[in-house]
Design a protein around this motif. Structure first.
Motif, PDB file in Angstrom:
ATOM      1  N   TRP A  59     -23.782   4.488  19.567  1.00  0.00           N
ATOM      2  CA  TRP A  59     -23.363   5.718  20.239  1.00  0.00           C
ATOM      3  C   TRP A  59     -24.422   6.811  20.159  1.00  0.00           C
ATOM      4  O   TRP A  59     -24.527   7.648  21.071  1.00  0.00           O
ATOM      5  N   ASP A  62     -27.205   6.804  22.759  1.00  0.00           N
ATOM      6  CA  ASP A  62     -26.526   7.058  24.033  1.00  0.00           C
ATOM      7  C   ASP A  62     -26.184   8.539  24.189  1.00  0.00           C
ATOM      8  O   ASP A  62     -26.278   9.095  25.291  1.00  0.00           O
ATOM      9  N   VAL A  63     -25.792   9.182  23.090  1.00  0.00           N
ATOM     10  CA  VAL A  63     -25.502  10.625  23.136  1.00  0.00           C
ATOM     11  C   VAL A  63     -26.739  11.410  23.525  1.00  0.00           C
ATOM     12  O   VAL A  63     -26.680  12.347  24.342  1.00  0.00           O
ATOM     13  N   SER A  66     -27.373  10.978  27.233  1.00  0.00           N
ATOM     14  CA  SER A  66     -26.352  11.676  28.024  1.00  0.00           C
ATOM     15  C   SER A  66     -26.537  13.187  27.981  1.00  0.00           C
ATOM     16  O   SER A  66     -26.134  13.900  28.907  1.00  0.00           O
ATOM     17  N   VAL A  72     -32.110   8.157  31.516  1.00  0.00           N
ATOM     18  CA  VAL A  72     -31.553   6.984  30.845  1.00  0.00           C
ATOM     19  C   VAL A  72     -32.077   5.693  31.462  1.00  0.00           C
ATOM     20  O   VAL A  72     -32.400   4.737  30.759  1.00  0.00           O
ATOM     21  N   HIS A 173     -25.438  -1.774  28.711  1.00  0.00           N
ATOM     22  CA  HIS A 173     -26.394  -1.391  29.739  1.00  0.00           C
ATOM     23  C   HIS A 173     -26.559  -2.535  30.742  1.00  0.00           C
ATOM     24  O   HIS A 173     -26.657  -3.710  30.363  1.00  0.00           O
TER      25      HIS A 173
END
Length: 261
Positions: A59, A62-63, A66, A72, A173
């Protein structure tokens, strides 16, 4: 925040992730555990492979993506480090906190280090992000030096469906399943997760040196090239813990280190 340098020191938050014994068993199968390795695949005597922790902490990078630190779709997982503090329980909840300890300027790209800390492990992702370098930061670590001939070499077969299994652990992904997404990053077909390759290499290394794979204390590696599910690889090891994984096209993981308690 306009410059990659502005993200250095950024706190990415805290998260508690729950899992059942199904998840570390799936992880073990996804990196090549054998049916006779019962304490990796049977809940009644389960020992959790330490790199499973990396699926719980996915996570955090990914944070960062984002939040707008990088595009990304263009970012590449450059390297990974894992330091084990305590064995993970077969099931439970793990509380983690994440931050960005360093941002490096590679000229044509920025590299973000994302560190995730818990009572059980410390894991650090390095994310290579092209097109946003040149901001005047420190260049950071270079490529690892070339190694001499390995002390041992073991073949490693990857499965055609290995990326499909591994993505069920959280890294969904599209480049690992969708040919169109893979083509978007210049690959002829979907690629295997770098962490699946690194975990499989650590499992092979444990068997080779006579260690239990759940006794792993540290693991690291730089992702040098993609792996395609179904490829035949070689795991090369050194007596000091050095680790390299190669395909017929050259190294896919280099600068690796693996140690067992």
């Amino acid at each position: 925040m306009n410059s990659p340098a502005d993200w250095k020191g950024r706190v990415l938050g805290e998260r508690t992730v729950a899992y059942t014994d199904r998840d570390p068993i799936l992880y073990a199968l996804a990196i090549g555990a054998r049916p006779d390795e019962l304490d990796l695949v049977f809940e009644d005597r389960l020992r959790v492979l330490p790199p499973f922790a990396l699926t719980l902490a996915q996570w955090a990078p990914d944070v960062l993506g984002s939040a707008g630190a990088f595009e990304v779709g263009n970012a590449v997982h450059g390297s990974q480090r894992l330091r084990v503090l305590r064995p993970l329980p077969p099931a439970g909840e793990i509380s983690m906190r994440a931050r960005v300890p360093e941002v490096w300027d590679k000229g044509s790209a920025a590299v973000y280090d994302v560190a995730v800390e818990s009572d059980y492990f410390v894991a650090t992702w390095s994310l290579f992000c092209p097109g946003i370098g040149g901001f005047g930061g420190e260049r950071g670590p270079g490529r690892p030096p070339a190694l001499d001939s390995p002390d041992w070499t073991v073949p490693l077969s990857t499965a055609d469906n290995q990326a499909l299994l591994y993505r069920l652990l959280g890294d969904r992904h599209h480049i690992h399943v969708d040919p169109a997404a893979a083509a978007g990053i210049g690959q002829p077909r979907p690629i295997l997760h770098g962490l699946a390759t690194l975990g499989a290499g650590a499992l092979v290394a444990a068997r080779q040196v006579g260690a239990h794979p759940a006794d792993l204390t540290s693991l690291e590696g730089r992702f040098a090239a993609p792996v395609f599910p179904g490829e035949e690889l070689r795991v090369e090891g050194w007596s000091d813990g050095g680790l390299r994984i190669t395909s017929e096209r050259g190294p896919v993981v280099d600068g690796g280190r693996v140690h067992f308690g």
